[in-house]
Motif scaffolding. Structure first.
Motif, PDB file in Angstrom:
ATOM      1  N   GLN A  83      42.845  37.609  34.911  1.00  0.00           N
ATOM      2  CA  GLN A  83      42.265  37.401  36.122  1.00  0.00           C
ATOM      3  C   GLN A  83      40.880  36.893  34.803  1.00  0.00           C
ATOM      4  O   GLN A  83      40.035  37.999  33.957  1.00  0.00           O
ATOM      5  N   PRO A  84      40.092  35.616  34.595  1.00  0.00           N
ATOM      6  CA  PRO A  84      38.650  35.746  34.139  1.00  0.00           C
ATOM      7  C   PRO A  84      38.064  36.324  34.552  1.00  0.00           C
ATOM      8  O   PRO A  84      37.331  36.584  33.538  1.00  0.00           O
ATOM      9  N   GLU A  85      37.739  36.599  35.262  1.00  0.00           N
ATOM     10  CA  GLU A  85      35.916  36.823  36.130  1.00  0.00           C
ATOM     11  C   GLU A  85      36.445  38.429  35.421  1.00  0.00           C
ATOM     12  O   GLU A  85      35.188  38.738  35.354  1.00  0.00           O
ATOM     13  N   SER A  86      37.154  39.668  35.301  1.00  0.00           N
ATOM     14  CA  SER A  86      37.308  41.189  35.292  1.00  0.00           C
ATOM     15  C   SER A  86      37.581  40.602  33.737  1.00  0.00           C
ATOM     16  O   SER A  86      37.176  41.896  33.022  1.00  0.00           O
ATOM     17  N   GLN A  87      37.480  39.229  32.662  1.00  0.00           N
ATOM     18  CA  GLN A  87      37.100  39.150  31.671  1.00  0.00           C
ATOM     19  C   GLN A  87      35.573  39.074  31.173  1.00  0.00           C
ATOM     20  O   GLN A  87      35.573  38.656  29.702  1.00  0.00           O
ATOM     21  N   GLY A  88      34.822  38.433  32.002  1.00  0.00           N
ATOM     22  CA  GLY A  88      33.950  38.236  31.393  1.00  0.00           C
ATOM     23  C   GLY A  88      33.409  36.539  32.096  1.00  0.00           C
ATOM     24  O   GLY A  88      32.921  35.879  31.463  1.00  0.00           O
ATOM     25  N   GLU A  89      34.745  36.331  32.243  1.00  0.00           N
ATOM     26  CA  GLU A  89      34.693  34.279  32.079  1.00  0.00           C
ATOM     27  C   GLU A  89      34.368  34.236  33.557  1.00  0.00           C
ATOM     28  O   GLU A  89      35.485  33.792  34.115  1.00  0.00           O
ATOM     29  N   TYR A  90      33.184  33.538  33.438  1.00  0.00           N
ATOM     30  CA  TYR A  90      32.909  32.784  35.038  1.00  0.00           C
ATOM     31  C   TYR A  90      33.114  31.520  34.806  1.00  0.00           C
ATOM     32  O   TYR A  90      32.829  31.190  35.981  1.00  0.00           O
ATOM     33  N   THR A  91      33.536  30.606  33.746  1.00  0.00           N
ATOM     34  CA  THR A  91      33.139  29.575  34.422  1.00  0.00           C
ATOM     35  C   THR A  91      34.207  29.047  33.826  1.00  0.00           C
ATOM     36  O   THR A  91      34.267  27.938  34.201  1.00  0.00           O
ATOM     37  N   VAL A  92      35.756  29.223  33.171  1.00  0.00           N
ATOM     38  CA  VAL A  92      37.028  29.194  33.447  1.00  0.00           C
ATOM     39  C   VAL A  92      37.480  27.926  34.490  1.00  0.00           C
ATOM     40  O   VAL A  92      37.400  28.948  35.757  1.00  0.00           O
ATOM     41  N   ASP A 121      34.523  29.568  42.693  1.00  0.00           N
ATOM     42  CA  ASP A 121      36.120  29.074  42.922  1.00  0.00           C
ATOM     43  C   ASP A 121      36.031  28.039  44.717  1.00  0.00           C
ATOM     44  O   ASP A 121      36.595  27.027  43.987  1.00  0.00           O
ATOM     45  N   PHE A 122      35.502  28.498  44.771  1.00  0.00           N
ATOM     46  CA  PHE A 122      34.896  28.098  46.249  1.00  0.00           C
ATOM     47  C   PHE A 122      34.256  26.489  46.080  1.00  0.00           C
ATOM     48  O   PHE A 122      34.703  25.517  46.495  1.00  0.00           O
ATOM     49  N   ALA A 123      33.246  26.255  45.704  1.00  0.00           N
ATOM     50  CA  ALA A 123      32.378  25.039  45.157  1.00  0.00           C
ATOM     51  C   ALA A 123      33.683  24.418  44.612  1.00  0.00           C
ATOM     52  O   ALA A 123      33.765  22.806  44.839  1.00  0.00           O
ATOM     53  N   ARG A 124      34.205  23.904  43.382  1.00  0.00           N
ATOM     54  CA  ARG A 124      35.546  23.891  43.082  1.00  0.00           C
ATOM     55  C   ARG A 124      36.539  23.240  44.106  1.00  0.00           C
ATOM     56  O   ARG A 124      36.864  22.293  43.567  1.00  0.00           O
ATOM     57  N   LEU A 125      36.964  24.446  44.483  1.00  0.00           N
ATOM     58  CA  LEU A 125      37.701  23.448  45.472  1.00  0.00           C
ATOM     59  C   LEU A 125      37.914  22.827  46.623  1.00  0.00           C
ATOM     60  O   LEU A 125      38.586  21.775  46.665  1.00  0.00           O
ATOM     61  N   SER A 126      36.303  23.592  47.302  1.00  0.00           N
ATOM     62  CA  SER A 126      35.684  22.559  48.019  1.00  0.00           C
ATOM     63  C   SER A 126      35.712  21.097  48.210  1.00  0.00           C
ATOM     64  O   SER A 126      36.729  19.916  48.731  1.00  0.00           O
ATOM     65  N   LYS A 127      35.319  20.533  46.166  1.00  0.00           N
ATOM     66  CA  LYS A 127      34.758  19.637  45.672  1.00  0.00           C
ATOM     67  C   LYS A 127      36.299  19.123  45.450  1.00  0.00           C
ATOM     68  O   LYS A 127      37.073  17.482  45.894  1.00  0.00           O
ATOM     69  N   LEU A 128      37.717  19.430  45.652  1.00  0.00           N
ATOM     70  CA  LEU A 128      39.075  18.772  45.177  1.00  0.00           C
ATOM     71  C   LEU A 128      39.382  18.696  46.584  1.00  0.00           C
ATOM     72  O   LEU A 128      40.579  17.435  46.456  1.00  0.00           O
ATOM     73  N   THR A 129      39.669  19.664  47.498  1.00  0.00           N
ATOM     74  CA  THR A 129      40.270  19.248  48.762  1.00  0.00           C
ATOM     75  C   THR A 129      39.295  17.238  49.293  1.00  0.00           C
ATOM     76  O   THR A 129      39.918  17.303  49.311  1.00  0.00           O
ATOM     77  N   ALA A 184      36.158  35.145  52.274  1.00  0.00           N
ATOM     78  CA  ALA A 184      35.165  36.079  52.283  1.00  0.00           C
ATOM     79  C   ALA A 184      34.560  35.457  50.877  1.00  0.00           C
ATOM     80  O   ALA A 184      35.478  35.246  49.675  1.00  0.00           O
ATOM     81  N   LYS A 185      33.224  34.956  50.357  1.00  0.00           N
ATOM     82  CA  LYS A 185      33.271  34.795  49.183  1.00  0.00           C
ATOM     83  C   LYS A 185      31.782  35.409  48.729  1.00  0.00           C
ATOM     84  O   LYS A 185      30.915  35.587  48.871  1.00  0.00           O
ATOM     85  N   VAL A 186      32.403  35.510  47.665  1.00  0.00           N
ATOM     86  CA  VAL A 186      30.591  36.981  46.484  1.00  0.00           C
ATOM     87  C   VAL A 186      30.921  36.091  44.908  1.00  0.00           C
ATOM     88  O   VAL A 186      31.688  35.026  44.528  1.00  0.00           O
ATOM     89  N   GLU A 187      30.445  36.616  44.718  1.00  0.00           N
ATOM     90  CA  GLU A 187      29.486  36.331  43.212  1.00  0.00           C
ATOM     91  C   GLU A 187      30.579  36.447  42.415  1.00  0.00           C
ATOM     92  O   GLU A 187      31.628  37.226  42.382  1.00  0.00           O
ATOM     93  N   SER A 188      31.439  35.554  40.782  1.00  0.00           N
ATOM     94  CA  SER A 188      32.072  35.468  39.936  1.00  0.00           C
ATOM     95  C   SER A 188      32.081  37.433  38.982  1.00  0.00           C
ATOM     96  O   SER A 188      33.091  37.980  39.724  1.00  0.00           O
ATOM     97  N   LYS A 189      30.791  37.592  39.088  1.00  0.00           N
ATOM     98  CA  LYS A 189      30.614  38.891  39.050  1.00  0.00           C
ATOM     99  C   LYS A 189      31.067  40.201  39.373  1.00  0.00           C
ATOM    100  O   LYS A 189      31.370  40.988  38.892  1.00  0.00           O
ATOM    101  N   ASN A 220      42.821  30.535  37.603  1.00  0.00           N
ATOM    102  CA  ASN A 220      43.351  30.559  35.987  1.00  0.00           C
ATOM    103  C   ASN A 220      43.802  32.201  36.273  1.00  0.00           C
ATOM    104  O   ASN A 220      44.148  33.007  35.036  1.00  0.00           O
ATOM    105  N   SER A 221      43.843  32.660  37.510  1.00  0.00           N
ATOM    106  CA  SER A 221      44.853  34.402  37.007  1.00  0.00           C
ATOM    107  C   SER A 221      46.421  34.285  36.516  1.00  0.00           C
ATOM    108  O   SER A 221      46.473  33.373  37.201  1.00  0.00           O
TER     109      SER A 221
END
Length: 137
Positions: free
Chosen positions: A128-137, A11-19, A44-49, A59-60
């Protein structure tokens, strides 16, 4: 000081690009870019998993309570091109959308509205996509 928020590295990478790409944005979204930029930079940034399932990520689908009206509403936090308020999809560049990102169920968020500061309580995370194992949504 504001409460610590947590977002995924993706999310950080995508939103940084968006901003960084202001073109094609509506006036209100452009005005909110500095707030979103500040929020994602302080998060704080964490891995999607690794993100806990009670945090709002991109997408939550969240249930929020307006303490003034006691109304409970459901929204999905999306990228600007997917926003459709009638369908409950709010842009991360909207004041409320930027405020939701990185907070968790039970937190109270604050954001600017024409009449001042609005507060909303995050009641629950319905999806929440990540809790469903969806890491690229």
């Amino acid at each position: 000081m504001d409460k610590q928020i947590t977002i995924t590295e993706l999310d950080f990478a995508r939103l940084s690009k968006l901003t960084l790409s202001e073109k094609k944005l509506q006036a209100i979204e452009v005005r909110n870019l500095p707030f979103l930029t500040e929020e994602i930079n302080r998060a704080a940034k964490v891995e999607s998993k690794a993100i806990a399932s009670d945090y709002v990520t991109m997408n939550s689908k969240v249930e929020v309570l307006d303490p003034d009206t006691k109304r409970v509403m459901t929204f999905q936090l999306v990228y600007p091109e997917e926003a459709n308020l009638k369908n409950g999809k709010i842009s991360v560049l909207s004041p409320m959308g930027s405020a939701l990102l990185g907070y968790k169920a039970g937190d109270t968020i604050s954001f600017n509205v024409p009449k001042g500061i609005k507060k909303m309580e995050i009641k629950s995370i319905l999806y929440q996509p990540e809790s469903q194992g969806e890491y690229t949504v």
